[in-house]
Design an enzyme around this catalytic site. Structure first.
Site, PDB file in Angstrom:
ATOM      1  N   SER A   1       0.835  -1.205   0.000  1.00 42.84           N
ATOM      2  CA  SER A   1       0.000   0.000   0.000  1.00 42.84           C
ATOM      3  C   SER A   1       0.870   1.256   0.000  1.00 42.84           C
ATOM      4  CB  SER A   1      -0.907   0.027   1.236  1.00 42.84           C
ATOM      5  OG  SER A   1      -1.792  -1.073   1.240  1.00 42.84           O
TER       6      SER A   1
ATOM      7  N   ARG B   1       0.498   8.253   5.328  1.00 43.69           N
ATOM      8  CA  ARG B   1      -0.452   7.493   6.145  1.00 43.69           C
ATOM      9  C   ARG B   1      -1.864   8.068   6.046  1.00 43.69           C
ATOM     10  NH1 ARG B   1      -0.227   3.343  10.202  1.00 43.69           N
ATOM     11  NH2 ARG B   1       1.944   3.011   9.727  1.00 43.69           N
TER      12      ARG B   1
ATOM     13  N   HIS C   1      -3.286   6.806   2.860  1.00 45.93           N
ATOM     14  CA  HIS C   1      -3.615   5.399   3.074  1.00 45.93           C
ATOM     15  C   HIS C   1      -4.973   5.251   3.758  1.00 45.93           C
ATOM     16  CE1 HIS C   1      -3.158   1.638   5.581  1.00 45.93           C
ATOM     17  NE2 HIS C   1      -2.967   1.165   4.382  1.00 45.93           N
TER      18      HIS C   1
END
Lengths: 211, 211
Positions: B18, B41, B44
């Protein structure tokens, strides 16, 4: 002299104006009335007009999920961010909201299964699964594992599945698989988008018509 | 014969792939190394490359927030979806994670203040505010109220503010106000986007370098 910020402080006025903005800007024409309020609340949670283009309901899913929730169906969540976000006063039947991710058996089960804790946790749903509403808002592995559990005809059937895992590995694929298998009435957000806030919004909209 | 779905079941492999995808696709060049891991992040959590265009850090915010968290700063959250999402093993100093929204005093305080419960709940932060990391991922009224609290020079100062309320009424305005007032080092997602998942991702990234 200090200048304080002034802003709308009335919660209901904020909701009303937000939902009116969404209905002005979003393309909601293809949704039934049952679906439209769900899509609107999901857009609200994401802060994103355009999300509606990715929202897909199987025929009758919104009605089936509403009926199940009204009848007291438990709500099975893959993450605590989902279970924590569900607004309890919207649950007219005082429905159970369940997340098994922190059960002490889960780490060992995950290791034995060779899968994530998110997937393993679903094995603890079995005795609550019949007639439930499933809300998966985080882990693609949880949705994939649920679909594999439901390949077994003896596995209890939920009343409806909200399948909104998010991300870059398996999210799109797991949601496409859900709509292809369609073991029970289901809804998804296609592609990478999804997540706990959007999932919670769907549950909250299906639980109560109140805006 | 039943065909089971096959998919990546290794949690670390899912993270690795990812994050590699995000770093291939997103425009991260303007971030410092301290900021980049936070933006990655957040992308994500949202499942959305492009989010980075809206992410703004004040100079030194990422360093200030990391230092505060490493030193044990409490994390003050406006919503339980934020406080529940923070990954406890990433908090090296066993930091307190606090949400006061369900304190029994809050409804009465909100009524008296003529403001939302989300805003009123912040009044209960005062004795934890000094040196804290604030994470606002839901309510624009909470962020506006915090800014008004900080207009008072005697109000304790957080070490850093993550300001990511979401939505259509006040979200954009409250985040712009934060970056204009800049009472302490701060970061925002500009515009309507934001929310608990993105906010949690920022906290988790600032708490630990582990990907």
């Amino acid at each position: 002299m200090t200048e304080f910020h002034t802003y709308e402080t009335n919660g209901q006025a904020i909701y009303d104006e937000s939902f009116a903005t969404i209905r002005r800007e979003a393309n909601l024409g293809r949704f039934t009335k049952d679906e439209e309020v769900v899509a609107v609340r999901m857009i609200h949670a994401a802060g994103m007009v355009g999300l509606e283009e990715h929202v897909v309901f199987s025929d009758g899913m919104a009605k089936a999920a509403r009926a199940a929730l009204a009848a007291g169906a438990p709500i099975l969540c893959d993450a605590y961010m989902v279970s924590e976000g569900i607004t309890r006063p919207r649950l007219a039947a005082n429905n159970e909201v369940i997340c098994t991710l922190r059960d002490e058996r889960v780490p060992g089960m995950a290791k034995e299964m060779g899968n994530t804790r998110s997937a393993a946790a679903l094995e603890l749903w079995r005795d609550k699964l019949e007639g439930s509403v499933v809300a998966i808002g985080n882990a693609p592995t949880a949705l994939f594992h649920l679909l594999n559990m439901l390949k077994d005809p003896s596995c209890p059937r939920p009343a409806a599945i909200i399948g909104c895992p998010v991300g870059f590995v398996g999210a799109m694929e797991s949601k496409d698989a859900l709509m292809e298998d369609l073991p029970v009435p289901s809804m998804i957000v296609k592609g990478r988008l999804g997540g706990s806030a959007i999932t919670v919004a769907a549950v909250n909209a299906l639980a109560s018509w109140k805006e």
